[in-house]
Design a protein around this motif. Structure first.
Motif, PDB file in Angstrom:
ATOM      1  N   LYS A  82       9.913   8.606   0.423  1.00 37.42           N
ATOM      2  CA  LYS A  82      10.316   8.511   1.825  1.00 37.42           C
ATOM      3  C   LYS A  82       9.070   8.471   2.712  1.00 37.42           C
ATOM      4  CE  LYS A  82      14.868  10.692   1.485  1.00 37.42           C
ATOM      5  NZ  LYS A  82      15.753  11.790   1.966  1.00 37.42           N
ATOM      6  N   VAL A  83       9.265   8.003   3.922  1.00 37.15           N
ATOM      7  CA  VAL A  83       8.150   7.801   4.840  1.00 37.15           C
ATOM      8  C   VAL A  83       7.393   9.101   5.103  1.00 37.15           C
ATOM      9  CG1 VAL A  83       7.629   7.303   7.271  1.00 37.15           C
ATOM     10  CG2 VAL A  83       9.007   5.705   5.930  1.00 37.15           C
ATOM     11  N   ILE A 126      10.492   2.865   2.983  1.00 41.70           N
ATOM     12  CA  ILE A 126       9.643   1.849   3.595  1.00 41.70           C
ATOM     13  C   ILE A 126      10.342   0.488   3.693  1.00 41.70           C
ATOM     14  CG2 ILE A 126       8.478   1.081   1.482  1.00 41.70           C
ATOM     15  CD1 ILE A 126       6.801   1.824   4.872  1.00 41.70           C
ATOM     16  N   HIS A 127      11.283   0.193   2.774  1.00 39.12           N
ATOM     17  CA  HIS A 127      11.956  -1.109   2.821  1.00 39.12           C
ATOM     18  C   HIS A 127      12.895  -1.229   4.027  1.00 39.12           C
ATOM     19  CE1 HIS A 127      15.134   1.246   0.747  1.00 39.12           C
ATOM     20  NE2 HIS A 127      15.942   0.447   1.409  1.00 39.12           N
ATOM     21  N   GLN A 139       6.457  -2.522  11.784  1.00 38.46           N
ATOM     22  CA  GLN A 139       6.745  -1.087  11.704  1.00 38.46           C
ATOM     23  C   GLN A 139       6.046  -0.455  10.503  1.00 38.46           C
ATOM     24  OE1 GLN A 139      11.020  -1.515  11.658  1.00 38.46           O
ATOM     25  NE2 GLN A 139      11.217  -0.745  13.763  1.00 38.46           N
ATOM     26  N   ARG A 140       5.976  -1.188   9.396  1.00 40.56           N
ATOM     27  CA  ARG A 140       5.274  -0.677   8.215  1.00 40.56           C
ATOM     28  C   ARG A 140       3.797  -0.465   8.514  1.00 40.56           C
ATOM     29  NH1 ARG A 140       7.952  -5.163   4.221  1.00 40.56           N
ATOM     30  NH2 ARG A 140      10.040  -4.277   4.128  1.00 40.56           N
ATOM     31  N   GLN A 141       3.215  -1.400   9.274  1.00 44.03           N
ATOM     32  CA  GLN A 141       1.805  -1.235   9.588  1.00 44.03           C
ATOM     33  C   GLN A 141       1.599  -0.058  10.545  1.00 44.03           C
ATOM     34  OE1 GLN A 141      -0.623  -1.694   7.915  1.00 44.03           O
ATOM     35  NE2 GLN A 141      -1.428  -3.749   8.254  1.00 44.03           N
ATOM     36  N   SER A 194       0.807  -1.217   0.000  1.00 41.71           N
ATOM     37  CA  SER A 194       0.000   0.000   0.000  1.00 41.71           C
ATOM     38  C   SER A 194       0.839   1.265   0.000  1.00 41.71           C
ATOM     39  CB  SER A 194      -0.945   0.008   1.208  1.00 41.71           C
ATOM     40  OG  SER A 194      -0.222  -0.089   2.421  1.00 41.71           O
ATOM     41  N   PHE A 195       2.168   1.127  -0.111  1.00 43.10           N
ATOM     42  CA  PHE A 195       3.058   2.289  -0.138  1.00 43.10           C
ATOM     43  C   PHE A 195       3.850   2.331  -1.437  1.00 43.10           C
ATOM     44  CE2 PHE A 195       3.079   1.795   4.658  1.00 43.10           C
ATOM     45  CZ  PHE A 195       2.329   2.935   4.890  1.00 43.10           C
ATOM     46  N   ASN A 196       4.197   3.540  -1.852  1.00 38.70           N
ATOM     47  CA  ASN A 196       5.103   3.726  -2.995  1.00 38.70           C
ATOM     48  C   ASN A 196       6.532   3.578  -2.485  1.00 38.70           C
ATOM     49  OD1 ASN A 196       6.742   4.712  -5.084  1.00 38.70           O
ATOM     50  ND2 ASN A 196       5.158   6.133  -5.778  1.00 38.70           N
TER      51      ASN A 196
END
Length: 525
Positions: A372-373, A413-414, A420-422, A366-368
């Motif tokens: 950056k975050v 995100i990687h 942590q991503r959630q 769900s992220f590009n």
């Protein structure tokens, strides 16, 4: 002599140890559950047994499979064993299957690689293997493609490929993680039946103790590349000694503390909502056709409440969610948020949409990955008419609310774990201070301990900021532990609703009873 014996297995990748002295054994006809979270070494152990380790890997120790020393065999000999002596079932069936080959051709391919038989004979045996996996040819022709099947049916095809030659060992790596609770129960029952019928050893890998509790004869618990506990089921559950094992058991049935105040006034009102999809015409002169995915659904969510919506794939949960979010027009009924319609005419109401946000199942998808975050978290600002002042401060505040640091805004995100991503996904949902957060399978892909942490976080945020949650999940144990009320959806309709504990303790509808009966249970502590 054991069918499989792994002794003091060490594996390193480019010099970094990933498995450390792993030892386990599996007898013919026995089911061994291998439990652990992401990074514990479960899948790496399976790959070592198959000698399918990644580039740069080095293995030492001993792996004996049906009298073969797997570490001493050359690639030609290993190819003769893989698929013949040992089969593998992977987590994601759509990834494991070839989308441009029919299911019959893919199962037959396994047979023709190892045996000198005609295509006709291979297809006949493929049909037999698929029948054993409950995909009879009369209902599921060999000419079907993977995209024409459901998730559970695809997994049955993968199992048919793995057992077509009746291997002595079957390794199933998280075979039910992405499946509905009833489909999960069916797949586990199928695997258990096949193991018993063929006298086959089954190595069942999972991060969920409850999934294997009723399946396995013995379990092995792994952490950071090591075996920390092992023993016979179900007795081991009352004799766990390692702190990690006890923590896993506690996290499997985690119940967050909820102290939020629920108001009587409804925040979200869904009234007789109908959602239709157009279908292809039936032939050249056929008329227009439609499929009704949501059939007159009505419910309310009160302010401060956590409402669960459960049901199997295809029941209409996701379609209803998209309508609530204003992403799809409805053909009947209305959806109101705080008294205002989500749709203004045929267009979503922008002012209403900013009052709700969604957290999706896959926190990476769900992220590009190129952003950056900080930019990812700030994405919902496009719903606001005016760009807020102190944008950087708002991003840092949102990240800190979910237990991260403001400095994380400069990372990609990687660089984060799944949990942590959630948390970042939740921060993105919080940044414009919505009143309603929709959680679409938001914890189903997480390990049990990470899942417990995220559920605690959501409960804490709900209490601190008066949030209202719509919790959509096929995991009934999670819904039971985190929601105040529960809706059960089947074939586009709400078939049961009520206080969550009442629904689970005293279900009225047969479908609800079926769902609850399929939930895997831990042995009594």
């Amino acid at each position: 002599m054991s069918l499989l014996r792994v002794e003091n297995l060490d594996v390193s990748i480019h010099g970094t140890p990933v498995l450390k002295g792993v030892s386990l054994a599996l007898e013919a006809g026995e089911i061994l559950g291998v439990i652990g979270e992401s990074g514990s070494g479960k899948s790496m152990t399976a790959l070592a047994i198959l000698q399918l380790l990644p580039e740069g890997a080095r293995a030492a120790g001993r792996i004996a499979l049906s009298g073969h020393d797997m570490l001493a065999l050359d690639e030609a000999a290993l190819c003769g064993l893989r698929g013949n002596e040992v089969g593998m079932v992977f987590q994601e069936p759509m990834t494991a299957l070839n989308p441009i080959q029919t299911i019959g051709a893919q199962v037959a391919e396994t047979i023709r690689i190892h045996e000198d038989v005609s295509r006709k004979e291979a297809l006949a045996r493929a049909a037999q293997a698929l029948r054993r996996c409950e995909l009879p040819q009369e209902r599921f022709p060999l000419s079907r493609y993977p995209h024409e099947l459901s998730g559970g049916q695809r997994q049955r095809v993968v199992i048919a490929m793995a057992i077509a030659l009746q291997p002595k060992l079957l390794i199933a790596d998280e075979p039910t993680t992405a499946l509905d609770v009833t489909t999960q129960a069916e797949i586990l029952t199928l695997l258990k039946r096949l193991a018993r019928e063929d006298g086959m050893g089954l190595m069942l890998i999972s991060h969920d103790l409850a999934v294997v509790a009723d399946m396995a004869d013995r379990i092995v618990i792994m952490r950071q590349g090591e075996v920390v506990e092992s023993g016979a089921c179900p007795a081991i559950f009352g004799q766990l000694t390692h702190p990690y094992s006890k923590a896993l058991l506690a996290a499997s049935d985690h119940q967050p503390e909820r102290a939020g105040h629920v108001f009587e006034a409804p925040l979200l009102q869904v009234k007789n909502v109908v959602r239709d999809y157009a279908l292809p015409r039936a032939g050249l002169f056929g008329g227009a056709r439609k499929f009704r995915a949501v059939k007159g659904v009505s419910f309310d969510i009160r302010r401060g409440e956590s409402l669960g919506l459960v049901g199997e794939s295809g029941c209409g949960k996701s379609t209803l969610t998209r309508a609530v979010l204003g992403l799809e027009e409805v053909q009947g009924g209305e959806i109101l948020l705080d008294g205002a319609p989500v749709f203004s005419g045929k267009r979503p109401n922008r002012a209403v949409r900013r009052k709700m946000h969604v957290v999706f199942q896959d926190p990476y998808g769900s992220f590009n990955p190129r952003w950056k975050v900080g930019r990812l978290v700030a994405e919902p600002f496009h719903l606001l008419d005016d760009a807020p002042e102190g944008r950087a401060a708002a991003i840092a505040e949102a990240l800190e609310k979910v237990g991260l640091s403001g400095e994380d805004a400069e990372k990609y995100i990687h660089e984060f774990s799944g949990g942590q991503r959630q948390r970042i996904a939740i921060a993105r949902a919080l940044i414009i201070k919505p009143e309603l957060i929709i959680l679409d399978e938001a914890v189903s892909a997480l390990d049990v301990s990470i899942r417990a942490q995220i559920l605690d976080l959501l409960a804490d945020l709900g209490t601190r900021f008066g949030l209202t949650y719509l919790f959509i999940s096929h995991d009934l144990s999670v819904v039971r532990n985190v929601t105040d009320r529960c809706l059960v959806m089947q074939a586009g309709e709400i078939v049961e609703e009520g206080a969550t504990e009442d629904v689970f303790e005293r279900p009225r509808h047969d479908y609800t009873k079926q769902l609850i009966a399929a939930v895997p249970q831990l042995p009594s502590k």
